[in-house]
Enzyme design. Structure first.
Site, PDB file in Angstrom:
ATOM      1  N   HIS A   1       0.833  -1.198   0.000  1.00  0.00           N
ATOM      2  CA  HIS A   1       0.000   0.000   0.000  1.00  0.00           C
ATOM      3  C   HIS A   1       0.873   1.255   0.000  1.00  0.00           C
ATOM      4  CE1 HIS A   1      -0.376   0.716   4.674  1.00  0.00           C
ATOM      5  NE2 HIS A   1       0.868   0.650   4.291  1.00  0.00           N
TER       6      HIS A   1
ATOM      7  N   CYS B   1       5.087   5.489   5.186  1.00  0.00           N
ATOM      8  CA  CYS B   1       3.962   4.841   4.495  1.00  0.00           C
ATOM      9  C   CYS B   1       3.518   5.623   3.269  1.00  0.00           C
ATOM     10  CB  CYS B   1       2.795   4.589   5.450  1.00  0.00           C
ATOM     11  SG  CYS B   1       2.966   3.036   6.362  1.00  0.00           S
TER      12      CYS B   1
ATOM     13  N   HIS C   1       4.953  -0.146  -0.466  1.00  0.00           N
ATOM     14  CA  HIS C   1       5.712  -1.051   0.400  1.00  0.00           C
ATOM     15  C   HIS C   1       4.732  -2.068   0.938  1.00  0.00           C
ATOM     16  CE1 HIS C   1       3.951   1.905   3.067  1.00  0.00           C
ATOM     17  NE2 HIS C   1       3.894   0.934   3.947  1.00  0.00           N
TER      18      HIS C   1
ATOM     19  N   HIS D   1       3.206  -5.131   3.707  1.00  0.00           N
ATOM     20  CA  HIS D   1       3.052  -5.569   5.094  1.00  0.00           C
ATOM     21  C   HIS D   1       2.595  -7.023   5.086  1.00  0.00           C
ATOM     22  CE1 HIS D   1       3.410  -1.660   7.093  1.00  0.00           C
ATOM     23  NE2 HIS D   1       2.701  -1.149   6.111  1.00  0.00           N
TER      24      HIS D   1
ATOM     25  N   ASP E   1      -4.749 -10.822  -0.948  1.00  0.00           N
ATOM     26  CA  ASP E   1      -3.417 -11.424  -0.819  1.00  0.00           C
ATOM     27  C   ASP E   1      -2.570 -11.198  -2.070  1.00  0.00           C
ATOM     28  OD1 ASP E   1      -1.410 -12.834   0.560  1.00  0.00           O
ATOM     29  OD2 ASP E   1      -1.965 -14.708  -0.437  1.00  0.00           O
ATOM     30  N   HIS E   2      -1.350 -10.712  -1.862  1.00  0.00           N
ATOM     31  CA  HIS E   2      -0.410 -10.399  -2.942  1.00  0.00           C
ATOM     32  C   HIS E   2      -0.942  -9.342  -3.902  1.00  0.00           C
ATOM     33  CE1 HIS E   2       1.580 -13.903  -1.318  1.00  0.00           C
ATOM     34  NE2 HIS E   2       2.669 -13.478  -1.909  1.00  0.00           N
TER      35      HIS E   2
ATOM     36  N   GLU F   1      -0.985  -4.932  11.494  1.00  0.00           N
ATOM     37  CA  GLU F   1      -0.170  -4.470  10.361  1.00  0.00           C
ATOM     38  C   GLU F   1       1.293  -4.836  10.604  1.00  0.00           C
ATOM     39  OE1 GLU F   1      -1.044  -0.931   7.610  1.00  0.00           O
ATOM     40  OE2 GLU F   1       0.304  -0.140   9.136  1.00  0.00           O
TER      41      GLU F   1
HETATM   42 NI    NI Z   1       2.530   0.904   5.567  1.00  0.00          NI
END
Ligand code: NI
Length: 136
Positions: free
Chosen positions: A15, A34, A40, A42, A80-81, A125
């Site tokens: 995100h 962020c 990037h 998580h 996911d992914h 997270e």
């Molecule tokens: Ni983040």
């Protein structure tokens, strides 16, 4: 007699936290790392908890297999992914903070449960940072 049934799940997603209507400087100040323009990832850990009366016929609050399938369909298959900003329509106009992700997950799962069931979403997270949302 009521009980709470919980299932843990996991997804990886990327995100970026930013607002198009803010300057780069303001986005940096508010969202820090962020706001990295290249996104990037998580490793999100999810706990879905369902509270309801224990069915006297089955002894279940909810069949855990049913809950597992709902989480797979509504969350894992969808997130996911994925790049949450670019790939997931729920975040087209919604900043994918952990808070907002938890709300989106709640809103996807809640209609799949019995009307009487209470739902609580806990979204990690990072191992130390987590959000709880239960529809308030
Ligand atoms: Ni983040």
């Amino acid at each position: 007699m009521k009980a709470t049934v919980s299932r843990r799940a996991h997804f990886n997603a990327a995100h970026r936290l930013y607002r198009k209507d803010w300057t780069d400087e303001k986005n940096d100040t508010v969202f820090g790392k962020c706001n990295n323009p290249n996104f990037h990832g998580h490793n999100y850990e999810l706990v879905v908890s369902v509270t309801d009366a224990i069915d006297p016929d089955t002894g279940y609050v909810i069949d855990i297999k049913t809950l597992k399938d709902i989480i797979k369909e509504e969350v894992e298959d969808a997130f996911d992914h994925k790049n949450l900003n670019l790939d997931v329509p729920d975040f087209k106009d919604l900043i994918p903070t952990a808070e907002n992700i938890a709300v989106v997950i709640y809103n996807k799962i809640k209609p799949r449960l019995k009307a009487t069931s209470l739902l609580e979403i806990t979204l990690y997270e990072t191992p130390r940072n987590f959000i709880t949302y239960s529809g308030n």
